[in-house]
Design an enzyme around this catalytic site. Structure first.
Site: not given
Lengths: 404, 404
Positions: B200, B131, B100
């Site tokens: 994020k 997810i 990230k």
């Protein structure tokens, strides 16, 4: 400029038009080009709708217009929708749809026709309305064996159950309220009897397990027998009553697939899914649990998923998504007889408590609403066949649901 | 047979190897071909790992091997990972990553290089671990203006806050527990100070709003000042304390983007997201709310998302996904000064209650834990600039958070 057609100007179809119109900016940006609706096919008249010149009643105009490259089928059913979809695909047009009945019944065949014609057949809106679920399963969970697919797949029944639980309404009163609010149809059978949820768990299973799961082979039970007493016993067991569509993978690759009301533990994220909201919980052997939550119906939410499919077709106009599943010849669905779970059982009669304890040794008794007249318990794990046998022997069982 | 390389054999990298190995059947089925790991690049030695012959220390072996078409970058950081990613893309290899920090900092540039080289740069695992969230945003929500993106994006801080709320542990004790369980690093700053969540929300904003949002421009506040008193006041207001990453779209297309602890109403689906779980709630102007929930970290969950990207690259080896965003020149991030919300304010001093009421007319007072020594309230809507000014004037503010 892409030219599209909409077949069926009902709730979803008119929503598709509205989303394309109101969000033309973001649609054009994401599709890399504007999308114009050239035709709207509907046998009915809509004298108050704008753009009367777009309305047509003759399907062959769409079929024969080479300018139309994308068709949204929002008619519903599997009659004309089936025929028109096939003919559009054969004519080299992408078809996108919200029609769960058609996808659940003829999806494998239509995907094959799409493949042979070099076009896409897309159906993100067919399950969970606006909730992204089809693509995530097809593209993001591909490194997993999906061991469990568990969904609150029907907003109408979830609304009714929520009102029974939160407001103490009876099933009949909650249903009437849902009808008044437009959440339930005048004839609510497809929702209340679990038929809609069955179609959706079939589509999710098709994707998860790669072979056509025919709705006829999926045992389906609705919520019309659920009473306020069941809701109250569920609360005692720290559960809520939810209608679930479920697919469970066995080690040999076969699956259990069914729709039934369950007692869902309040510890499950599904227990918090209320009102008309839907949620799909997927367990992958590597991923663990992932849940997708949102509005499972509603004009604009569902339409926005149809339009996302239109955008995807436009953006990747030259390519085909490789989506398909088998014709059902693998017969993946195993009878539920051997499927084991804990159960909630409610029994009438003065000696109900004793009879439950004798029948289900070690069960957890719940406090009876009417002592001396009935009793209820949560059993240990027990297969469906065993439960059927024991319930038949007990005779006066008034409630029986699996636990999740 | 596709040949892949893994760069970095830490938690996620070794997980990628394990998922490819254990789920080789489903990977090959979905990729339409087997995927073999040819090289594992790491400067460290792993004498106990199988397949010692695959381990290499020289990056140029991967770079110069035309057989390797897909590279998983699981090194982390933006030093060597940045250089190697660029060189892989320039050498015509797809790169997939869970990094990230690198995507948040150099994503726009790397996507551009990928585009020019005709390959993919994919990063589904960079937000929310296993997810599915990147693809759903890119492909399923494309008919929407995303008005709000709200996420519980860091499992470590969510675990700490959950333990404070549910078990009454202090921040320090809960952090120590998280470290003992392996949820928090020895140096927990990146998690606890909100830096990880900031990266994020930047990636999610890049996708939602189409221009590079640099982490430096995103106001970021962690959870280290949260006390058990705050948690208790939140409960009185029917809220829980959660660390949120948020992006809010303004009418002019600019956004507010920030990370801060919030009082989240128990009515929000985010309030039920506990322990190390993550969830991202997206509001679309057509869709309404949709939430994506699951394990935000964890070796195999995250690795399964990396492997899904590998599968996608293999399956669509000939095509490029058209993913990109601008270089940040649009300067979309607006200062928070004008952003309004309701606030929780806690003040020390014998006359604290009176001073709060005078400063925030019409506020809802909470019952003080230590009467006569402090007071707390929920204010009406108030901009960040106003709140800063009023808090400075009050002087002894000991807690101040927005409500969601």
């Amino acid at each position: 400029m892409f030219k599209a057609a909409i077949m069926g100007f009902g709730t979803v179809g008119s929503g598709v038009y509205e989303v394309l119109d109101r969000n033309a900016d973001v649609v054009a940006k994401n599709a890399r080009d504007a999308i114009e609706v050239k035709y709207i096919l509907d046998l009915r008249d809509f004298p108050d709708a704008p753009h009367q010149e777009k309305f047509i009643k003759d399907f062959s105009i769409i079929e024969n217009d080479p300018e139309v490259s994308i068709v949204a089928e929002t008619m519903g059913g599997k009659g004309a929708a089936y025929e028109f979809t096939k003919r559009c695909l054969l004519a080299g047009k992408h078809v996108v749809t919200s029609n769960k009945e058609l996808v659940a019944t003829h999806g494998a065949e239509l995907l094959n026709i799409a493949k042979e014609s070099g076009v896409n057949y897309m159906f993100e809106a067919s399950v969970g309305g606006g909730i992204p679920i089809i693509r995530p399963m097809l593209q993001c969970l591909t490194a997993n064996h999906m061991t469990h697919v568990t969904g609150i797949l029907n907003g109408t029944t979830n609304y009714i159950l929520t009102r029974m639980i939160d407001a103490g309404l009876t099933f009949e009163t909650a249903l009437k309220e849902a009808q008044e609010k437009g959440y339930a149809e005048a004839n609510p059978a497809a929702d209340v009897d679990g038929i809609d949820a069955c179609r959706k768990i079939c589509i999710l299973s098709d994707i998860a397990y790669g072979d056509h799961i025919h709705p006829e082979y999926v045992e389906t039970e609705g919520i019309s027998k659920i009473t306020l007493e069941d809701v109250s016993y569920a609360a005692q067991a720290d559960c809520v009553v939810k209608l679930l569509g479920r697919a469970v993978l066995n080690e040999d690759g076969s699956i259990y697939a069914f729709v039934a009301p369950h007692l869902v533990s309040k510890k499950s994220p599904l227990a918090d899914v209320d009102d008309v909201f839907n949620a799909i919980l997927i367990t992958g052997d590597m991923l663990g649990d992932a849940m997708f939550y949102g509005q499972g119906a509603g004009k604009l939410a569902t339409a926005s998923a149809v339009v996302a499919d239109i955008i995807d077709c436009a953006r990747h106009n030259e390519h085909r998504r490789m989506v398909s599943w088998g014709d059902g010849s693998k017969n993946l669905v195993r009878p539920l007889d051997s499927f084991a779970s804990r159960w909630y059982v409610r029994l009438e009669g003065a000696d109900a408590a004793k009879r439950l304890i004798d029948t289900f040794p070690g069960c957890d008794m719940l406090k009876a609403a009417k002592t001396g007249e009935e009793a209820a318990c949560i059993t240990a794990e027990c297969t469906t066949a065993e439960m059927k046998e024991k319930a038949a022997a007990l005779g006066s069982v008034t409630g029986c649901m699996r636990l999740l």
